[in-house]
Design an enzyme around this catalytic site. Structure first.
Site, mmCIF file in Angstrom:
data_model
loop_
_atom_site.group_PDB
_atom_site.id
_atom_site.type_symbol
_atom_site.label_atom_id
_atom_site.label_comp_id
_atom_site.label_asym_id
_atom_site.label_seq_id
_atom_site.Cartn_x
_atom_site.Cartn_y
_atom_site.Cartn_z
ATOM 1 N N HIS A 4 0.808 -1.110 0.042
ATOM 2 C CA HIS A 4 -0.023 0.099 -0.179
ATOM 3 C C HIS A 4 0.709 1.210 0.165
ATOM 4 O O HIS A 4 2.053 1.172 -0.112
ATOM 5 C CB HIS A 4 -0.934 -0.027 1.104
ATOM 6 N N HIS A 29 3.988 1.517 2.532
ATOM 7 C CA HIS A 29 5.105 0.980 2.065
ATOM 8 C C HIS A 29 5.865 1.669 0.889
ATOM 9 O O HIS A 29 7.024 1.728 0.813
ATOM 10 C CB HIS A 29 4.839 -0.536 1.639
ATOM 11 N N CYS A 55 2.373 -11.396 19.909
ATOM 12 C CA CYS A 55 1.444 -10.838 18.689
ATOM 13 C C CYS A 55 1.963 -11.261 17.491
ATOM 14 O O CYS A 55 3.019 -10.818 16.923
ATOM 15 C CB CYS A 55 1.132 -9.371 18.834
ATOM 16 N N CYS A 94 2.219 -8.416 15.064
ATOM 17 C CA CYS A 94 3.570 -7.352 15.220
ATOM 18 C C CYS A 94 4.665 -8.465 14.893
ATOM 19 O O CYS A 94 5.764 -7.858 14.767
ATOM 20 C CB CYS A 94 3.846 -7.024 16.349
ATOM 21 N N CYS A 144 -3.456 -6.355 21.947
ATOM 22 C CA CYS A 144 -2.356 -5.634 21.031
ATOM 23 C C CYS A 144 -2.886 -4.416 20.745
ATOM 24 O O CYS A 144 -3.874 -4.499 19.925
ATOM 25 C CB CYS A 144 -1.771 -6.405 19.993
ATOM 26 N N HIS A 161 -2.930 -4.145 16.942
ATOM 27 C CA HIS A 161 -3.928 -5.177 15.988
ATOM 28 C C HIS A 161 -5.181 -5.372 16.542
ATOM 29 O O HIS A 161 -5.902 -6.096 16.102
ATOM 30 C CB HIS A 161 -3.145 -6.412 15.707
ATOM 31 N N LYS A 178 -6.631 5.887 9.910
ATOM 32 C CA LYS A 178 -5.543 4.776 9.902
ATOM 33 C C LYS A 178 -5.977 3.855 8.684
ATOM 34 O O LYS A 178 -7.103 3.358 8.401
ATOM 35 C CB LYS A 178 -5.377 4.005 11.004
ATOM 36 N N LYS A 191 -7.686 -2.706 5.805
ATOM 37 C CA LYS A 191 -8.693 -3.511 5.005
ATOM 38 C C LYS A 191 -9.985 -3.403 5.471
ATOM 39 O O LYS A 191 -10.817 -3.289 4.455
ATOM 40 C CB LYS A 191 -8.013 -5.129 4.975
HETATM 41 N N1 MSP Z 1 8.891 -7.116 8.009
HETATM 42 C C1 MSP Z 1 9.253 -5.883 8.781
HETATM 43 C C2 MSP Z 1 10.393 -5.222 8.632
HETATM 44 C C3 MSP Z 1 11.653 -5.885 8.735
HETATM 45 S S1 MSP Z 1 12.796 -5.296 8.295
HETATM 46 C C4 MSP Z 1 14.313 -6.135 8.695
HETATM 47 C C5 MSP Z 1 8.058 -4.896 8.806
HETATM 48 N N2 MSP Z 1 7.103 -4.999 7.470
HETATM 49 S S2 MSP Z 1 5.812 -4.304 7.100
HETATM 50 O O1 MSP Z 1 5.400 -4.583 5.763
HETATM 51 O O2 MSP Z 1 4.988 -4.376 7.984
HETATM 52 O O3 MSP Z 1 6.150 -2.865 7.117
HETATM 53 C C6 MSP Z 1 7.307 -2.217 6.361
HETATM 54 C C7 MSP Z 1 7.310 -0.680 6.446
HETATM 55 O O4 MSP Z 1 6.383 -0.060 5.969
HETATM 56 C C8 MSP Z 1 7.635 -0.258 7.970
HETATM 57 O O5 MSP Z 1 8.741 0.636 7.810
HETATM 58 C C9 MSP Z 1 6.534 0.484 8.251
HETATM 59 O O6 MSP Z 1 6.465 1.576 9.076
HETATM 60 C C10 MSP Z 1 5.987 0.971 6.864
HETATM 61 N N3 MSP Z 1 4.591 1.430 6.814
HETATM 62 C C11 MSP Z 1 3.489 0.492 7.028
HETATM 63 N N4 MSP Z 1 2.323 1.128 7.134
HETATM 64 C C12 MSP Z 1 2.559 2.413 6.885
HETATM 65 C C13 MSP Z 1 1.959 3.787 7.008
HETATM 66 N N5 MSP Z 1 0.529 4.172 7.048
HETATM 67 N N6 MSP Z 1 2.562 4.997 6.807
HETATM 68 C C14 MSP Z 1 3.973 4.845 6.539
HETATM 69 N N7 MSP Z 1 4.706 3.916 6.708
HETATM 70 C C15 MSP Z 1 3.965 2.637 6.940
HETATM 71 O O7 MSP Z 1 7.827 -4.286 9.460
#
Ligand code: MSP
Length: 475
Positions: free
Chosen positions: A17, A20, A127, A130, A145, A148, A292, A295
């Site tokens: 999304h 990411h 969890c 997380c 949590c 979540h 926030k 889904k």
């Molecule tokens: N798999 C772990 C990271 C391991 S690194 C050794 C993880 N993955 S994640 O897919 O959940 O998230 C990856 C990144 O996306 C994180 O840096 C997280 O902060 C970022 N984001 C997820 N949702 C977000 C927003 N709504 N806004 C900005 N960034 C966000 O954590």
């Protein structure tokens, strides 16, 4: 000089999304900037997927697919999403690859041999959302949590533990000796407070996990997914040709995962007698229309949809310029479309087209050159902003140059001057053309697709190719 940039590796239980995409595009921007400054071969930029997690198995099972087939398909989705969004990664790591299993096992063995890992009983809360162990004090008023909104699992099992507690002083020293290790300052203060409050040893293996990397000295246990995931940053540079990049690791990450990156990860590296990262850059979170992204609310925005409808330059500039790197912010389609129309179509696209068309008309497309450099101070500011991670700041700066160019164009009425006083008009054209060249130069980093078009128009030594619109209007 070398620079190594990483994004977090993403969980594959879902598709990308724009949260990411924000993280990936911020890293991409830094990598593109440094490639321009120190050369392609001195920059290494990696992203990838975090696959050995319980949520992945849960997602595979609920999709009815074989786990490995599911992983292959999802890793493909993540990789191709970034390719379609114009992300210039040099390597894509999957934590199920053999090269990664080898790294994890060899580093853990070193930590074990040093006496930093011991066996104990883990009794507590976990969890899977997380993929982290929680304390009672971490839970919300419903004992869920907080991230979540689900109750954590109660776990009691024999695990291996990492002596994180014995690295407390070393970690404080690390931050004292490298005052700029973690950006922004507010995250550093949080991390320092957390370390100062006392660190517990952490469980680094799971007895009942079905999936994951086995501990090298005890194959009945699987490595805790975060321990495995962090090591991806080393896996990709273990090849002798890449080794030297380790000295300049820059990890970009979200503020939700600072404890893992800024406390556990340096302690793991110290235990393995490896250099700590040079820089950790923590960005904020954003909401969509003030809420926030989730889904269940159906408000998840896909970067691919934005890329297809508005183009990759709009996607990256729209996300990165909406709030400053390090802060939290909000995204809305109406704001995004307004930005697209005002800043890209009527701003950058329009001023470039106007100046270039006038040079064609009055100077026959010959590039107007003078000795004075009109861009010295704006150029200096551009470098300062981006080297200080002001990613919104640098887009704002870009649009200031756009606005200033527009103002000079309107003030000087160069199209009239060209008929009355061609020599004076030539000087104005030379000044305006320098701004356009500078916008084109910054575009290589900030608007890579527009930069390609501008390269074709401005690419010849002496004369311009016909101009074209950089951004189609939405109407
Ligand atoms: N798999 C772990 C990271 C391991 S690194 C050794 C993880 N993955 S994640 O897919 O959940 O998230 C990856 C990144 O996306 C994180 O840096 C997280 O902060 C970022 N984001 C997820 N949702 C977000 C927003 N709504 N806004 C900005 N960034 C966000 O954590």
């Amino acid at each position: 000089m070398k620079k190594y940039f990483t994004t977090p590796i993403y969980y594959v239980n879902d598709v990308p999304h724009i949260g990411h995409a924000y993280c990936t595009l911020a890293t991409d921007t830094l990598a593109r900037y440094w490639r321009e400054k120190i050369g392609n071969k001195n920059v290494f930029f990696v992203t990838g997927t975090d696959e050995n997690s319980q949520k992945t198995i849960d997602a595979a099972q609920s999709s009815g697919k074989d786990v490995f087939l599911y992983l292959d398909e999802m890793a493909h989705v993540w990789r191709t999403t970034w390719e379609q969004c114009g992300v210039s990664f040099d390597d894509f790591i999957r934590t199920t690859e053999d090269r990664h299993v080898q790294t994890v096992q060899s580093i853990l063995q070193q930590m074990y041999d040093r006496g930093d890992i011991y066996k104990g009983i883990y009794k507590g809360l976990y969890c899977t959302g997380c993929e982290t162990f929680l304390k009672e004090s971490d839970l919300d008023e419903n004992k869920h949590c907080p991230a979540h909104k689900r109750p954590p699992q109660e776990i009691e099992e024999e695990n291996y533990f990492f002596k994180l507690s014995s690295y407390q002083d070393d970690l404080l020293d690390l931050y004292a000796n490298n005052t700029e290790l973690l950006y922004p300052e507010k995250r550093k203060n949080e991390v320092l407070r957390f370390i100062e409050s006392g660190l517990d040893d952490i469980s680094i293996s799971r007895e009942k996990a079905e999936f994951g990397i086995s501990l090298p000295w005890d194959s009945s246990q699987k490595v805790y997914v975060w321990f495995d995931a962090l090591l991806n940053y080393l896996t990709v540079v273990r090849d002798t040709k890449k080794e030297s990049f380790w000295n300049s690791a820059h990890h970009v990450l979200g503020k939700d995962i600072t404890k893992f990156h800024c406390i556990i990860w340096p302690a793991m590296l110290m235990s393995a007698r490896l250099k700590c990262p040079e820089k950790m850059l923590a960005h904020g979170f954003f909401t969509v229309d003030g809420v926030k992204m989730s889904k269940s609310l159906g408000n998840v925005v896909s970067p691919l949809q934005l890329s297809e409808k508005y183009g990759n330059d709009a996607l990256r500039s729209g996300l990165l310029s909406s709030f400053e790197f390090g802060n939290d912010g909000d995204f809305s389609i109406s704001h995004f479309e307004d930005f697209y129309q005002k800043k890209l179509v009527s701003g950058f696209g329009n001023v470039t087209h106007r100046v270039l068309t006038l040079i064609h008309k009055f100077l026959d497309g010959k590039k107007p050159r003078v000795d004075t450099d009109y861009t010295l101070s704006v150029r200096k500011e551009y470098h300062r902003l981006i080297e200080h991670y002001k990613l919104k700041g640098v887009y704002d700066h870009f649009f200031q140059v756009v606005d200033f160019t527009n103002e000079r164009l309107n003030q000087t009425e160069v199209w009239k001057l060209a008929k009355e006083n061609p020599e004076s008009a030539f000087l104005v054209f030379a000044e305006l053309y320098q701004y356009i060249e500078f916008l084109s130069e910054m575009s290589v980093v900030l608007f890579p697709d527009a930069a390609q078009k501008l390269k074709i128009i401005l690419g010849n030594e002496d004369s311009l190719k016909p101009s074209q619109y950089l951004f189609p209007s939405l109407e």
